[in-house]
Design a protein around this motif. Sequence first.
Motif, PDB file in Angstrom:
ATOM      1  N   LYS A  99      -7.898  22.183   5.893  1.00  0.00           N
ATOM      2  CA  LYS A  99      -8.203  21.929   7.304  1.00  0.00           C
ATOM      3  C   LYS A  99      -8.041  20.452   7.648  1.00  0.00           C
ATOM      4  CE  LYS A  99      -9.598  26.108   8.563  1.00  0.00           C
ATOM      5  NZ  LYS A  99      -8.457  26.631   7.751  1.00  0.00           N
ATOM      6  N   PHE A 100      -8.260  19.569   6.622  1.00  0.00           N
ATOM      7  CA  PHE A 100      -8.248  18.120   6.858  1.00  0.00           C
ATOM      8  C   PHE A 100      -7.299  17.488   5.831  1.00  0.00           C
ATOM      9  CE2 PHE A 100     -10.946  14.725   8.965  1.00  0.00           C
ATOM     10  CZ  PHE A 100     -10.164  13.657   8.553  1.00  0.00           C
ATOM     11  N   ILE A 101      -6.182  16.966   6.335  1.00  0.00           N
ATOM     12  CA  ILE A 101      -5.203  16.359   5.427  1.00  0.00           C
ATOM     13  C   ILE A 101      -5.003  14.890   5.805  1.00  0.00           C
ATOM     14  CG2 ILE A 101      -2.783  16.391   4.682  1.00  0.00           C
ATOM     15  CD1 ILE A 101      -2.866  19.271   4.536  1.00  0.00           C
ATOM     16  N   SER A 102      -4.914  14.048   4.797  1.00  0.00           N
ATOM     17  CA  SER A 102      -4.639  12.625   5.075  1.00  0.00           C
ATOM     18  C   SER A 102      -3.505  12.147   4.169  1.00  0.00           C
ATOM     19  CB  SER A 102      -5.891  11.780   4.824  1.00  0.00           C
ATOM     20  OG  SER A 102      -6.280  11.885   3.462  1.00  0.00           O
ATOM     21  N   VAL A 103      -2.968  11.019   4.569  1.00  0.00           N
ATOM     22  CA  VAL A 103      -1.889  10.377   3.815  1.00  0.00           C
ATOM     23  C   VAL A 103      -2.267   8.916   3.633  1.00  0.00           C
ATOM     24  CG1 VAL A 103       0.552   9.656   3.918  1.00  0.00           C
ATOM     25  CG2 VAL A 103      -0.137  11.891   4.839  1.00  0.00           C
ATOM     26  N   LEU A 104      -2.082   8.382   2.435  1.00  0.00           N
ATOM     27  CA  LEU A 104      -2.118   6.928   2.223  1.00  0.00           C
ATOM     28  C   LEU A 104      -0.683   6.544   1.867  1.00  0.00           C
ATOM     29  CD1 LEU A 104      -3.564   4.181   1.863  1.00  0.00           C
ATOM     30  CD2 LEU A 104      -3.831   4.779  -0.566  1.00  0.00           C
ATOM     31  N   LYS A 112     -12.995   3.562   9.288  1.00  0.00           N
ATOM     32  CA  LYS A 112     -12.273   4.770   9.725  1.00  0.00           C
ATOM     33  C   LYS A 112     -11.511   5.371   8.541  1.00  0.00           C
ATOM     34  CE  LYS A 112     -10.621   7.847  12.527  1.00  0.00           C
ATOM     35  NZ  LYS A 112     -11.538   8.942  12.889  1.00  0.00           N
ATOM     36  N   ALA A 113     -10.856   4.510   7.774  1.00  0.00           N
ATOM     37  CA  ALA A 113     -10.069   4.991   6.619  1.00  0.00           C
ATOM     38  C   ALA A 113     -10.980   5.642   5.581  1.00  0.00           C
ATOM     39  CB  ALA A 113      -9.296   3.827   6.008  1.00  0.00           C
ATOM     40  N   GLU A 114     -12.153   5.055   5.372  1.00  0.00           N
ATOM     41  CA  GLU A 114     -13.097   5.640   4.390  1.00  0.00           C
ATOM     42  C   GLU A 114     -13.616   6.986   4.867  1.00  0.00           C
ATOM     43  OE1 GLU A 114     -14.730   1.420   2.440  1.00  0.00           O
ATOM     44  OE2 GLU A 114     -15.754   2.311   4.180  1.00  0.00           O
ATOM     45  N   GLU A 115     -13.884   7.064   6.166  1.00  0.00           N
ATOM     46  CA  GLU A 115     -14.368   8.334   6.758  1.00  0.00           C
ATOM     47  C   GLU A 115     -13.304   9.416   6.581  1.00  0.00           C
ATOM     48  OE1 GLU A 115     -15.518   7.563  10.939  1.00  0.00           O
ATOM     49  OE2 GLU A 115     -14.480   9.485  11.299  1.00  0.00           O
ATOM     50  N   ILE A 116     -12.048   9.056   6.827  1.00  0.00           N
ATOM     51  CA  ILE A 116     -10.933   9.999   6.666  1.00  0.00           C
ATOM     52  C   ILE A 116     -10.822  10.424   5.202  1.00  0.00           C
ATOM     53  CG2 ILE A 116      -8.390  10.183   6.719  1.00  0.00           C
ATOM     54  CD1 ILE A 116      -8.548   8.176   9.155  1.00  0.00           C
ATOM     55  N   ALA A 117     -10.885   9.464   4.290  1.00  0.00           N
ATOM     56  CA  ALA A 117     -10.736   9.771   2.855  1.00  0.00           C
ATOM     57  C   ALA A 117     -11.835  10.734   2.398  1.00  0.00           C
ATOM     58  CB  ALA A 117     -10.784   8.480   2.046  1.00  0.00           C
ATOM     59  N   ILE A 118     -13.067  10.479   2.848  1.00  0.00           N
ATOM     60  CA  ILE A 118     -14.201  11.314   2.438  1.00  0.00           C
ATOM     61  C   ILE A 118     -14.066  12.738   2.975  1.00  0.00           C
ATOM     62  CG2 ILE A 118     -16.699  11.649   2.896  1.00  0.00           C
ATOM     63  CD1 ILE A 118     -16.935   8.541   2.670  1.00  0.00           C
ATOM     64  N   SER A 119     -13.464  12.859   4.171  1.00  0.00           N
ATOM     65  CA  SER A 119     -13.375  14.186   4.825  1.00  0.00           C
ATOM     66  C   SER A 119     -12.148  14.983   4.399  1.00  0.00           C
ATOM     67  CB  SER A 119     -13.300  13.997   6.352  1.00  0.00           C
ATOM     68  OG  SER A 119     -14.219  13.033   6.763  1.00  0.00           O
ATOM     69  N   SER A 120     -11.254  14.345   3.628  1.00  0.00           N
ATOM     70  CA  SER A 120      -9.973  15.014   3.345  1.00  0.00           C
ATOM     71  C   SER A 120     -10.090  16.133   2.317  1.00  0.00           C
ATOM     72  CB  SER A 120      -8.954  13.977   2.836  1.00  0.00           C
ATOM     73  OG  SER A 120      -8.685  13.037   3.851  1.00  0.00           O
ATOM     74  N   ASP A 121      -9.503  17.306   2.661  1.00  0.00           N
ATOM     75  CA  ASP A 121      -9.355  18.363   1.645  1.00  0.00           C
ATOM     76  C   ASP A 121      -8.228  17.952   0.684  1.00  0.00           C
ATOM     77  OD1 ASP A 121     -11.212  20.042   2.963  1.00  0.00           O
ATOM     78  OD2 ASP A 121      -9.654  20.591   4.405  1.00  0.00           O
ATOM     79  N   VAL A 122      -7.204  17.321   1.273  1.00  0.00           N
ATOM     80  CA  VAL A 122      -6.065  16.846   0.477  1.00  0.00           C
ATOM     81  C   VAL A 122      -5.664  15.466   0.994  1.00  0.00           C
ATOM     82  CG1 VAL A 122      -3.657  17.246  -0.204  1.00  0.00           C
ATOM     83  CG2 VAL A 122      -5.181  19.211   0.182  1.00  0.00           C
ATOM     84  N   MET A 123      -5.434  14.519   0.074  1.00  0.00           N
ATOM     85  CA  MET A 123      -4.847  13.225   0.453  1.00  0.00           C
ATOM     86  C   MET A 123      -3.516  13.083  -0.283  1.00  0.00           C
ATOM     87  SD  MET A 123      -6.013   9.246  -0.067  1.00  0.00           S
ATOM     88  CE  MET A 123      -7.184   9.113   1.288  1.00  0.00           C
ATOM     89  N   PHE A 124      -2.443  12.938   0.511  1.00  0.00           N
ATOM     90  CA  PHE A 124      -1.144  12.597  -0.081  1.00  0.00           C
ATOM     91  C   PHE A 124      -1.113  11.091  -0.278  1.00  0.00           C
ATOM     92  CE2 PHE A 124       1.619  16.342   0.111  1.00  0.00           C
ATOM     93  CZ  PHE A 124       0.899  17.199   0.920  1.00  0.00           C
ATOM     94  N   VAL A 125      -0.738  10.630  -1.448  1.00  0.00           N
ATOM     95  CA  VAL A 125      -0.589   9.187  -1.703  1.00  0.00           C
ATOM     96  C   VAL A 125       0.890   8.960  -1.968  1.00  0.00           C
ATOM     97  CG1 VAL A 125      -1.304   7.196  -3.081  1.00  0.00           C
ATOM     98  CG2 VAL A 125      -2.918   9.072  -2.637  1.00  0.00           C
ATOM     99  N   ILE A 126       1.552   8.338  -1.008  1.00  0.00           N
ATOM    100  CA  ILE A 126       3.021   8.353  -0.983  1.00  0.00           C
ATOM    101  C   ILE A 126       3.581   6.929  -1.019  1.00  0.00           C
ATOM    102  CG2 ILE A 126       5.050   9.072   0.333  1.00  0.00           C
ATOM    103  CD1 ILE A 126       3.232  11.181   1.703  1.00  0.00           C
ATOM    104  N   GLY A 127       4.416   6.656  -2.023  1.00  0.00           N
ATOM    105  CA  GLY A 127       5.189   5.414  -2.056  1.00  0.00           C
ATOM    106  C   GLY A 127       4.355   4.153  -2.116  1.00  0.00           C
ATOM    107  N   THR A 128       3.281   4.211  -2.936  1.00  0.00           N
ATOM    108  CA  THR A 128       2.510   2.978  -3.115  1.00  0.00           C
ATOM    109  C   THR A 128       2.267   2.754  -4.596  1.00  0.00           C
ATOM    110  OG1 THR A 128       0.464   1.788  -2.573  1.00  0.00           O
ATOM    111  CG2 THR A 128       0.290   4.191  -2.765  1.00  0.00           C
ATOM    112  N   SER A 129       2.302   1.473  -4.997  1.00  0.00           N
ATOM    113  CA  SER A 129       2.071   1.133  -6.410  1.00  0.00           C
ATOM    114  C   SER A 129       0.583   1.221  -6.741  1.00  0.00           C
ATOM    115  CB  SER A 129       2.604  -0.279  -6.694  1.00  0.00           C
ATOM    116  OG  SER A 129       2.042  -1.185  -5.753  1.00  0.00           O
TER     117      SER A 129
END
Length: 243
Positions: free
Chosen positions: A14-19, A171-188
């Motif tokens: 229901k809740f997806i985020s991307v870093l 805001k970013a922390e709130e999103i991260a905590i609420s995410s069912d899935v976080m895509f982590v894309i193209g970061t070292s």
Amino acid sequence: MVFKEIIYILKKAKFISVLSGAGISAESGIPTFRGEDGLWKKYRAEELATPQAFERDPVLVWEWYNWRREIIGKAQPNQGHITLAKWESLYPNFWVITQNIDGLHRRAGSKNIVELHGNIWKVRCTREGTIKENTEIPLKELPPKCENCGGFLRPHVVWFGESLDRNDMEKAEEIAISSDVMFVIGTSAVVYPAASLPFLTKRNGGLIVEINLAETPLTSYADFFFKGRSGEILPQLDSELNG
Ligand code: BV8
């Protein structure tokens, strides 16, 4: 590439985020920081992306940003950015937290964006603190000056040793905590505090899906790791997901 398991999870989420990091913009022709052709190869971070560097040599720092603005100005969002923008309309909660300052997520159509490290098209007066958009390519005068007070303008980005905007980070922390899935894309996954966000998702029961050309310090914590170009993997995932 077998996506069966992740597709099942994404259909339920229901809740997806991307870093995202510089790697998602690599296929748009924008050099990354630490890769083979990395920006840091020619320069050292402390020579450029720090307030001390700007204090010491504002022209050198602005030459670097002017050069990046010219490259970014010619770049187009790639299939990775475009797929994420499409997914935003398919989920009740979908957020992009980006470390990138190139603005390509917004140009691809994403709306729910947190630009953790600022934006290369914004400038800030070093005297008054006022923030303005400036898309002049190339900048004629280095460093550019504030029309109001004549003070030097700086890029409105977060340099090493500078704190991130408190609201953005909260805001970013709130999103991260609420995410069912976080895509982590193209970061070292080496620059903090951005790199701490996936661990927040994990600690709160969310899953981490990493997409990168190579393993990173995050990979051993990721639930899924897709090795390859985000501009290819994301559209492949999309065609499996939305047929
Ligand atoms: C701060 C400026 C408080 C804008 C940048 C612990 C906690 C807090 C701070 C620290 C800490 N430990 C150390 C610190 C200090 C420091 C830090 O993290 N240093 C690191 C290097 C160890 N952090 C800070 O200073 C932050 N401030 O915390 O304030 C504070 C205050 C005082 C003292 C201490 C703390 C500020 C961080 C922001 C710095 N600004 N840039 C600009 O000019 O762009 S960081 C710079 O690196 C970029 O902004 C970029 O966003 C960021 C991360 O780089 P990536 O995006 O990951 O890019 P990179 O090239 O590294 O990797 C690309 C990846 O993509 C690779 O893995 C590659 O394999 C992959 N790839 C390539 N092509 C593709 C691909 N993947 C998929 N598909 C492809 N096609």
